[in-house]
Design an enzyme around this catalytic site. Structure first.
Site, PDB file in Angstrom:
ATOM      1  CG  ASN A   1      -7.980  -2.207  -4.602  1.00  0.00           C
ATOM      2  OD1 ASN A   1      -7.084  -3.015  -4.343  1.00  0.00           O
ATOM      3  ND2 ASN A   1      -8.206  -1.168  -3.810  1.00  0.00           N
ATOM      4  CG  ASP A  61      -2.027   1.016   1.125  1.00  0.00           C
ATOM      5  OD1 ASP A  61      -2.361   1.428  -0.004  1.00  0.00           O
ATOM      6  OD2 ASP A  61      -2.560   1.411   2.175  1.00  0.00           O
TER       7      ASP A  61
HETATM    8  C1  IPE Z   1      -5.394  -2.587   0.298  1.00  0.00           C
HETATM    9  O1  IPE Z   1      -5.100  -1.267   0.020  1.00  0.00           O
HETATM   10  C2  IPE Z   1      -5.370  -3.391  -0.968  1.00  0.00           C
HETATM   11  C3  IPE Z   1      -4.076  -3.540  -1.618  1.00  0.00           C
HETATM   12  C4  IPE Z   1      -2.939  -3.029  -1.222  1.00  0.00           C
HETATM   13  C5  IPE Z   1      -4.086  -4.341  -2.795  1.00  0.00           C
HETATM   14  P1  IPE Z   1      -6.226  -0.177  -0.192  1.00  0.00           P
HETATM   15  O2  IPE Z   1      -5.526   1.096  -0.466  1.00  0.00           O
HETATM   16  O3  IPE Z   1      -7.198  -0.642  -1.195  1.00  0.00           O
HETATM   17  O4  IPE Z   1      -6.941  -0.173   1.242  1.00  0.00           O
HETATM   18  P2  IPE Z   1      -7.819   0.949   1.934  1.00  0.00           P
HETATM   19  O5  IPE Z   1      -8.848   1.397   0.943  1.00  0.00           O
HETATM   20  O6  IPE Z   1      -6.903   2.044   2.332  1.00  0.00           O
HETATM   21  O7  IPE Z   1      -8.409   0.257   3.138  1.00  0.00           O
HETATM   22  C1  IPE Z   2      -1.744   0.142  -3.289  1.00  0.00           C
HETATM   23  O1  IPE Z   2      -1.471   1.498  -3.327  1.00  0.00           O
HETATM   24  C2  IPE Z   2      -2.038  -0.434  -4.659  1.00  0.00           C
HETATM   25  C3  IPE Z   2      -3.402  -0.958  -4.809  1.00  0.00           C
HETATM   26  C4  IPE Z   2      -4.326  -0.921  -3.901  1.00  0.00           C
HETATM   27  C5  IPE Z   2      -3.723  -1.547  -6.082  1.00  0.00           C
HETATM   28  P1  IPE Z   2      -2.627   2.568  -3.347  1.00  0.00           P
HETATM   29  O2  IPE Z   2      -2.998   2.848  -4.761  1.00  0.00           O
HETATM   30  O3  IPE Z   2      -3.750   2.156  -2.465  1.00  0.00           O
HETATM   31  O4  IPE Z   2      -1.888   3.815  -2.733  1.00  0.00           O
HETATM   32  P2  IPE Z   2      -2.509   4.901  -1.747  1.00  0.00           P
HETATM   33  O5  IPE Z   2      -3.058   4.154  -0.568  1.00  0.00           O
HETATM   34  O6  IPE Z   2      -3.573   5.616  -2.517  1.00  0.00           O
HETATM   35  O7  IPE Z   2      -1.356   5.767  -1.408  1.00  0.00           O
HETATM   36 MG    MG Z   3      -4.115   2.452  -0.484  1.00  0.00          MG
END
Ligand code: IPE
Ligand code: IPE
Ligand code: MG
Length: 231
Positions: free
Chosen positions: A64, A16
């Site tokens: 997602n 993340d």
């Molecule tokens: C969790 O991250 C899912 C992945 C890293 C694939 P998210 O960015 O989707 O989680 P939330 O929305 O902050 O809980």
């Molecule tokens: C994790 O990084 C990747 C996926 C969930 C696919 P994010 O895209 O959630 O990154 P932040 O949380 O917005 O920084």
């Molecule tokens: Mg995220």
């Protein structure tokens, strides 16, 4: 890393912080996902070098899909590259597996996933498990559906047999869950399998995650006193 460290058998990593990494650099979010894929490569290699038995990378959750279509499309395109990277580091050592529901993925991606898994299935080194369109609740619901479909009797349903219906069948429960990015939640990752996992939350964003961060998380894990409900 220190000596006498107790290694987790199974590590789960919530990759993340890609979006925030990109934002800080005034780049599009996609740039963060590209950099994140590079971190994935280094991290998987480092896990294998440390002698970890299994590592599950959370790459895309069932939630997602709520993101803007352009971002989802870009991530889906990147998965193809993730798989090339995974295959590249796998050699004749690492077995690639995939968990999650492949149904909504494109035919091309599904074929590629099947190929990569089949090509590395005989490898007996580390298991590198990719969680793509994975949700812990969805995993449990799909397991329940299998019970109904197979007509499994109530007397045959117990924690062990239920575990074998989940996507992680045959793998040890996750021992250590690492979440970079500063968020302190599971976001629907391995909710059944993490019943007794240790959690290490780190402020680093995933694209900046270093081998030394993994070492630090493992050292923290090793220092914890796991009781599993005992004394
Ligand atoms: C969790 O991250 C899912 C992945 C890293 C694939 P998210 O960015 O989707 O989680 P939330 O929305 O902050 O809980
Ligand atoms: C994790 O990084 C990747 C996926 C969930 C696919 P994010 O895209 O959630 O990154 P932040 O949380 O917005 O920084
Ligand atoms: Mg995220």
């Amino acid at each position: 890393m220190e000596k006498d460290i107790i290694l987790p058998r199974h590590i789960g990593i919530i990759m993340d912080g890609n979006g925030r990494w990109a934002k800080r650099k005034h780049l599009p979010r996609t740039a963060g996902h590209i950099q994140g894929a590079k971190t994935f490569k280094k991290c998987a290699r480092h896990c294998a070098d440390l002698g970890i038995e299994c590592v599950t990378f959370y790459a895309f959750s069932t939630e997602n899909w709520k993101r803007p279509k352009e971002e989802v499309d870009a991530i889906m395109k990147l998965f193809s590259e993730y798989l090339d990277i995974a295959l590249d580091i796998a050699g004749d050592e690492i077995a690639i597996r995939v968990i999650g529901d492949p149904e909504p993925l494109s035919d091309n991606l599904r074929k590629k996933l099947d190929n990569v898994v089949a090509q590395t299935a005989k490898n007996t080194g580390m298991i590198c498990n990719m969680a793509i369109n994975y949700g812990g609740r969805d995993d449990i619901v799909r397991a329940a559906k299998k019970i109904a479909e197979k007509g499994i009797q109530t007397g045959d349903i117990n924690e062990e047999s239920f575990s074998q219906l989940l996507d992680t069948a045959g793998l040890p429960d996750v021992d250590l869950i690492i979440r970079p990015s500063g968020e302190q939640r599971l976001s629907n990752f391995l909710i059944w399998q993490a019943a007794y996992a240790e959690y290490v939350f780190m402020d680093v964003l995933w694209p900046d995650f270093k081998d030394s961060d993994l070492d630090r998380a493992i050292e923290e894990y090793s220092s914890r006193n796991r009781r599993f409900g005992g004394v």
